[in-house]
Design a protein around this motif. Sequence first.
Motif, PDB file in Angstrom:
ATOM      1  N   LEU A  75       7.337   4.816   7.344  1.00  0.00           N
ATOM      2  CA  LEU A  75       6.877   6.183   7.170  1.00  0.00           C
ATOM      3  C   LEU A  75       8.036   7.162   7.159  1.00  0.00           C
ATOM      4  O   LEU A  75       9.026   6.957   7.849  1.00  0.00           O
ATOM      5  CB  LEU A  75       5.837   6.559   8.228  1.00  0.00           C
ATOM      6  N   THR A  76       7.908   8.188   6.328  1.00  0.00           N
ATOM      7  CA  THR A  76       8.854   9.299   6.393  1.00  0.00           C
ATOM      8  C   THR A  76       8.131  10.435   7.097  1.00  0.00           C
ATOM      9  O   THR A  76       6.918  10.588   6.963  1.00  0.00           O
ATOM     10  CB  THR A  76       9.288   9.790   4.999  1.00  0.00           C
ATOM     11  N   THR A  77       8.865  11.178   7.905  1.00  0.00           N
ATOM     12  CA  THR A  77       8.228  12.276   8.623  1.00  0.00           C
ATOM     13  C   THR A  77       9.253  13.344   8.979  1.00  0.00           C
ATOM     14  O   THR A  77      10.440  13.078   9.071  1.00  0.00           O
ATOM     15  CB  THR A  77       7.493  11.766   9.889  1.00  0.00           C
ATOM     16  N   HIS A  78       8.753  14.576   9.148  1.00  0.00           N
ATOM     17  CA  HIS A  78       9.569  15.664   9.682  1.00  0.00           C
ATOM     18  C   HIS A  78       9.362  15.780  11.179  1.00  0.00           C
ATOM     19  O   HIS A  78      10.054  16.540  11.822  1.00  0.00           O
ATOM     20  CB  HIS A  78       9.073  17.020   9.145  1.00  0.00           C
ATOM     21  N   TYR A  79       8.320  15.094  11.677  1.00  0.00           N
ATOM     22  CA  TYR A  79       7.904  15.349  13.058  1.00  0.00           C
ATOM     23  C   TYR A  79       8.500  14.309  13.985  1.00  0.00           C
ATOM     24  O   TYR A  79       8.214  13.121  13.884  1.00  0.00           O
ATOM     25  CB  TYR A  79       6.381  15.304  13.173  1.00  0.00           C
ATOM     26  N   PHE A 105       3.471   2.061   2.889  1.00  0.00           N
ATOM     27  CA  PHE A 105       4.398   3.194   2.856  1.00  0.00           C
ATOM     28  C   PHE A 105       3.617   4.492   3.040  1.00  0.00           C
ATOM     29  O   PHE A 105       2.630   4.725   2.331  1.00  0.00           O
ATOM     30  CB  PHE A 105       5.098   3.264   1.495  1.00  0.00           C
ATOM     31  N   LEU A 106       4.070   5.314   3.966  1.00  0.00           N
ATOM     32  CA  LEU A 106       3.414   6.602   4.218  1.00  0.00           C
ATOM     33  C   LEU A 106       4.456   7.704   4.099  1.00  0.00           C
ATOM     34  O   LEU A 106       5.428   7.718   4.853  1.00  0.00           O
ATOM     35  CB  LEU A 106       2.859   6.630   5.650  1.00  0.00           C
ATOM     36  N   ASP A 107       4.245   8.601   3.153  1.00  0.00           N
ATOM     37  CA  ASP A 107       5.209   9.683   2.948  1.00  0.00           C
ATOM     38  C   ASP A 107       4.668  10.953   3.599  1.00  0.00           C
ATOM     39  O   ASP A 107       3.677  11.510   3.135  1.00  0.00           O
ATOM     40  CB  ASP A 107       5.433   9.878   1.440  1.00  0.00           C
ATOM     41  N   GLU A 108       5.292  11.376   4.674  1.00  0.00           N
ATOM     42  CA  GLU A 108       4.876  12.570   5.426  1.00  0.00           C
ATOM     43  C   GLU A 108       3.358  12.615   5.615  1.00  0.00           C
ATOM     44  O   GLU A 108       2.687  13.549   5.160  1.00  0.00           O
ATOM     45  CB  GLU A 108       5.380  13.835   4.732  1.00  0.00           C
ATOM     46  N   PRO A 109       2.824  11.624   6.334  1.00  0.00           N
ATOM     47  CA  PRO A 109       1.369  11.462   6.336  1.00  0.00           C
ATOM     48  C   PRO A 109       0.586  12.575   7.011  1.00  0.00           C
ATOM     49  O   PRO A 109      -0.557  12.804   6.654  1.00  0.00           O
ATOM     50  CB  PRO A 109       1.162  10.138   7.079  1.00  0.00           C
ATOM     51  N   THR A 110       1.146  13.279   7.976  1.00  0.00           N
ATOM     52  CA  THR A 110       0.305  14.223   8.732  1.00  0.00           C
ATOM     53  C   THR A 110       0.676  15.692   8.503  1.00  0.00           C
ATOM     54  O   THR A 110       0.234  16.549   9.259  1.00  0.00           O
ATOM     55  CB  THR A 110       0.358  13.931  10.250  1.00  0.00           C
ATOM     56  N   THR A 111       1.439  15.960   7.447  1.00  0.00           N
ATOM     57  CA  THR A 111       1.761  17.353   7.144  1.00  0.00           C
ATOM     58  C   THR A 111       0.460  18.135   6.932  1.00  0.00           C
ATOM     59  O   THR A 111      -0.398  17.709   6.159  1.00  0.00           O
ATOM     60  CB  THR A 111       2.662  17.415   5.892  1.00  0.00           C
ATOM     61  N   GLY A 112       0.310  19.221   7.645  1.00  0.00           N
ATOM     62  CA  GLY A 112      -0.889  20.049   7.509  1.00  0.00           C
ATOM     63  C   GLY A 112      -2.069  19.640   8.383  1.00  0.00           C
ATOM     64  O   GLY A 112      -3.137  20.230   8.278  1.00  0.00           O
ATOM     65  N   PHE A 113      -1.890  18.632   9.248  1.00  0.00           N
ATOM     66  CA  PHE A 113      -2.984  18.222  10.142  1.00  0.00           C
ATOM     67  C   PHE A 113      -3.039  19.118  11.366  1.00  0.00           C
ATOM     68  O   PHE A 113      -2.007  19.577  11.845  1.00  0.00           O
ATOM     69  CB  PHE A 113      -2.737  16.797  10.663  1.00  0.00           C
ATOM     70  N   ASP A 114      -4.255  19.304  11.911  1.00  0.00           N
ATOM     71  CA  ASP A 114      -4.329  19.941  13.216  1.00  0.00           C
ATOM     72  C   ASP A 114      -4.054  18.861  14.279  1.00  0.00           C
ATOM     73  O   ASP A 114      -4.064  17.674  13.975  1.00  0.00           O
ATOM     74  CB  ASP A 114      -5.665  20.664  13.413  1.00  0.00           C
ATOM     75  N   GLY A 161       0.850  -1.190   0.000  1.00  0.00           N
ATOM     76  CA  GLY A 161       0.000   0.000   0.000  1.00  0.00           C
ATOM     77  C   GLY A 161       0.881   1.234   0.000  1.00  0.00           C
ATOM     78  O   GLY A 161       1.917   1.255   0.657  1.00  0.00           O
ATOM     79  N   VAL A 162       0.479   2.222  -0.764  1.00  0.00           N
ATOM     80  CA  VAL A 162       1.275   3.439  -0.865  1.00  0.00           C
ATOM     81  C   VAL A 162       0.374   4.634  -0.583  1.00  0.00           C
ATOM     82  O   VAL A 162      -0.693   4.754  -1.177  1.00  0.00           O
ATOM     83  CB  VAL A 162       1.897   3.563  -2.272  1.00  0.00           C
ATOM     84  N   VAL A 163       0.789   5.481   0.345  1.00  0.00           N
ATOM     85  CA  VAL A 163       0.084   6.736   0.558  1.00  0.00           C
ATOM     86  C   VAL A 163       1.047   7.852   0.200  1.00  0.00           C
ATOM     87  O   VAL A 163       2.012   8.122   0.897  1.00  0.00           O
ATOM     88  CB  VAL A 163      -0.395   6.888   2.018  1.00  0.00           C
ATOM     89  N   LEU A 164       0.794   8.455  -0.947  1.00  0.00           N
ATOM     90  CA  LEU A 164       1.668   9.501  -1.462  1.00  0.00           C
ATOM     91  C   LEU A 164       1.295  10.825  -0.824  1.00  0.00           C
ATOM     92  O   LEU A 164       0.264  10.945  -0.176  1.00  0.00           O
ATOM     93  CB  LEU A 164       1.505   9.598  -2.980  1.00  0.00           C
ATOM     94  N   GLN A 165       2.148  11.834  -1.019  1.00  0.00           N
ATOM     95  CA  GLN A 165       1.762  13.172  -0.610  1.00  0.00           C
ATOM     96  C   GLN A 165       0.568  13.556  -1.483  1.00  0.00           C
ATOM     97  O   GLN A 165       0.563  13.284  -2.671  1.00  0.00           O
ATOM     98  CB  GLN A 165       2.948  14.117  -0.769  1.00  0.00           C
TER      99      GLN A 165
END
Length: 274
Positions: free
Chosen positions: A185-189, A153-162, A80-84
């Motif tokens: 997952l890739t993340t900045h957080y 695969f999750l690429d920066e999944p929560t960017t922009g979430f509250d 499974g792929v979750v793209l930006q």
Amino acid sequence: MTTAVRVRGLAKRYGDVQAVGGIDLDIRAGEVFAILGPNGAGKSTTVEILEGYRRRDAGEVSVLGTDPGRPTREWRSRIGVVLQTANDVAEATVRETIRHFAGYYPNPADPDEVIERVGLTDKAGKRIRQLSGGQRRRMDVALGVIGNPELLFLDEPTTGFDPEARRRFWELIQDLAHQGTTIVLTTHYLDEAEALANRVAVVARGRIVAEGTPATLGGRATAKATVHWAGGSEETDTPTKTVLELSRRFDGEIPELAVIRPSLEDIYLRLIEG
Ligand code: ADP
């Protein structure tokens, strides 16, 4: 132990830019693995190679036992792929879209169950273009899991979430992990990596500069601690001893006592500067 992803000596160059310069990775089946790193570090390039969407220049890669450089349909259906988020403006409803994509997989999940799990049941009849950013992201995740993937695969999944949407999203990921899905997952957080990941790799300038559990990454568990109290502080390798001495000095409770280890963020910033 079964290995879900095995990478040795992965390299990729774009013209003059060495985007990935020799990465080794082992991700176990059932693990949540986070790839952290600053912008331009080579995270997306690495993940896109693992997903079979980008060619590598060198190295060995095995994802669920297959070389993603030669993807088969059967292999794709297990991933499974979750793209930006794509910014297409979709006229179809949430339920129509999820049902449609379920049709591409040999063993799809139940569409209504997936909609429920991503928290979109009350939006199932809405058109995708009417969803908010956070709802749209949950829709992306629904599309990533509708095929019942073994590896997601999750690429920066929560960017922009509250903050509330992030918490709900984290619960969803934890549910999937408990059911045995391997998650990369890739993340900045850093708090996201700490909340979700069993293991973390920090990528900088196309290489892995540290790898470990969030608690032990970069020597975090054995780093010097700082003991603070009303009137002073001390950096020490033996905080327990310091606290015992203070307790004697204050004859019991130590006013304003705090024992502080470097945060994951402190360690991360040290690693990527190094
Ligand atoms: P990250 O995901 O960590 O932000 P990327 O893998 O996207 O890093 O990028 C790594 C490096 O490769 C960056 O310097 C980026 O500018 C460059 N890069 C990425 N994709 C391309 C491309 N398609 N063409 C040229 N350079 C690219």
